[in-house]
Design an enzyme around this catalytic site. Structure first.
Site, PDB file in Angstrom:
ATOM      1  N   SER A  23      43.687  34.249  38.490  1.00 39.10           N
ATOM      2  CA  SER A  23      43.887  34.185  39.924  1.00 39.10           C
ATOM      3  C   SER A  23      45.344  33.850  40.247  1.00 39.10           C
ATOM      4  CB  SER A  23      42.898  33.179  40.529  1.00 39.10           C
ATOM      5  OG  SER A  23      42.751  33.373  41.917  1.00 39.10           O
ATOM      6  N   ASP A  49      35.098  42.045  41.911  1.00 39.48           N
ATOM      7  CA  ASP A  49      35.869  40.896  42.395  1.00 39.48           C
ATOM      8  C   ASP A  49      36.151  41.073  43.888  1.00 39.48           C
ATOM      9  OD1 ASP A  49      37.658  38.832  42.895  1.00 39.48           O
ATOM     10  OD2 ASP A  49      38.725  39.080  40.986  1.00 39.48           O
ATOM     11  N   HIS A 103      35.112  37.411  40.254  1.00 37.30           N
ATOM     12  CA  HIS A 103      36.344  36.657  39.998  1.00 37.30           C
ATOM     13  C   HIS A 103      36.073  35.654  38.875  1.00 37.30           C
ATOM     14  CE1 HIS A 103      40.387  35.745  41.238  1.00 37.30           C
ATOM     15  NE2 HIS A 103      40.112  34.476  41.493  1.00 37.30           N
TER      16      HIS A 103
END
Length: 415
Positions: free
Chosen positions: A210, A316, A347
């Site tokens: 991320s 995601d 994610h």
């Protein structure tokens, strides 16, 4: 000619390693371990680093690296906190080692990994525990692990600017320090120097999921020397496309709230002006501005010298798959060595959905690009793709040869 890469064979995940005996060191230490610079071992002599070093006796230290910026306007250059854990034995023998680095804004506010793990420190401020598994797996195998607090977060000076110059410079400065090009200090405000050149080869691999992986993308896009590879997981390549979809706003459409979210309590008190500037520079209208250009790494793909092992979930909904797609195409256009895992997950870190293969593949990847081992990973196919739950295929090219762009057209008579 650039090379194409893919995953390695299945192997069980290694747990924490006890202190190695002298006999074990003598029989298992790699030829690279006996060299000043292990980046170039004798051809074909070594294929895998071994857990021969003591994790329990590892060196744990903190350094503050000068970024050359004054993001909070206090009249002095910001220093970012760099927490290091590295095996004691190589330095004692005069040998240098490579570095695996995760630069993150989350080490104090939110944590990393599914468990929300944070850095912890002893009463004297020395690092005790690091999130995730990178330190306890790789340190026994002859790597240092470095966890960097981005500017404004945890124990660092400055203000976080959500993907802007401060974020990227926070991490790039540490790569420079590991290569002897930036200044580091033993304390946040003192003048006693701290140097890495006595134990670091300067070979750095950045990793992170991320925001952390986004920082890795940004640092690679500077072309900094010494960064040999990055492993961005579910990472952003353009912050505009994170906050907008075809110009329509998403996620409140402005990054300033994220700055407030990750900044340390004392940074929040001094960084209001920075957040105001972020808000003004990224208007809710969706207009492209200079601030968004600063936070667009795709345009700088031609500067990337590091290899890239990208991981992304096709489901995601946080960092959408288009972030990977634009980055991948730009890297391909400039001949960057690259590899990809595309999963059916959201994610999610591959440690949580394909653990054994992931740890083994990541180990081989770092061994090749940071230690220089000829283990064949650079000659393997380029993509692992999850076609259905837990059903993976391997593709020598990605997208596969013969793939064509398709434009969806409305059905006849549709409005």
């Amino acid at each position: 000619m650039r090379k194409r890469i893919t995953r390695g064979a299945r192997a069980p995940y290694g747990t924490l390693v006890a202190a190695a005996t002298a006999a074990l060191l003598a029989t298992l230490v790699t030829p690279a371990g006996a060299r000043t610079d292990p980046a170039a071992p004798p051809a074909g002599s070594v294929r895998e680093s071994r857990p021969v070093h003591s994790y329990a006796d590892a060196v744990r230290e903190s350094v503050w690296v000068d970024t050359g910026l004054d993001g909070d306007g206090d009249g002095r250059a910001d220093r970012v906190a760099v927490d290091v854990v590295r095996p004691r034995e190589p330095a004692a023998a005069g040998r240098r080692i490579p570095v695996i680095m995760d630069a993150s804004p989350y080490y104090a506010c939110c944590g990393r990994g599914n468990e929300g793990q944070k850095k912890t420190y002893d009463a004297d401020g020395r690092p005790v525990q690091f999130p995730l598994y990178y330190d306890n797996y790789f340190v026994p195998r002859g790597y240092a692990f470095v966890a960097v607090d981005l500017a404004g977060t945890n124990r660092s000076d400055g203000c976080d600017d959500v993907g802007g110059r401060s974020d990227v410079r926070s991490a790039k400065a540490v790569v420079d320090w590991l290569n002897g090009r930036a200044r580091g200090y033993t304390t946040r405000t003192g003048t006693a120097p701290a140097r890495a050149t006595g134990w670091s080869t300067g070979n750095v691999g950045m990793i992170g999921k991320s925001w952390d992986g986004t920082v890795a993308n940004g640092v690679a896009a500077t072309g900094v020397e010494g960064l040999k590879t990055i492993v961005p997981i579910g990472a952003i390549s353009s912050w505009y496309d994170y906050f907008h979809s075809q110009g329509a706003p998403l996620y409140d459409a402005n990054p300033s709230w994220l700055s407030d979210y990750v900044n340390s309590p004392d940074a929040r008190a001094r960084c209001g002006a920075v957040q105001d500037r972020i808000t003004a520079a990224t208007p809710y209208s969706g207009d492209w501005t200079a601030a968004w250009s600063e936070r667009d790494h795709v345009k700088d793909a031609h500067k990337v010298k590091a290899s890239v092992f990208a991981v992304h979930g096709q489901q995601d909904l946080n960092v959408r798959a288009g972030q990977f797609g634009k980055w991948w195409d730009a890297l391909a256009a400039h001949g960057v060595e690259r590899k990809v895992w595309l999963s059916q997950t959201g994610h999610v870190d591959p440690f949580d959905f394909r653990r054994a293969d992931w740890v083994r593949t990541l180990h081989r990847w770092f061994d090749h690009y940071l230690l220089g081992y000829d283990n064949g990973i650079d000659r393997e196919p380029v993509a692992d793709v999850e076609r259905a739950p837990d059903r993976w295929t391997t593709d020598r090219h990605w997208p596969p040869r013969g793939t064509a762009t398709t434009t969806l057209r409305p059905a006849p008579g549709a409005a």
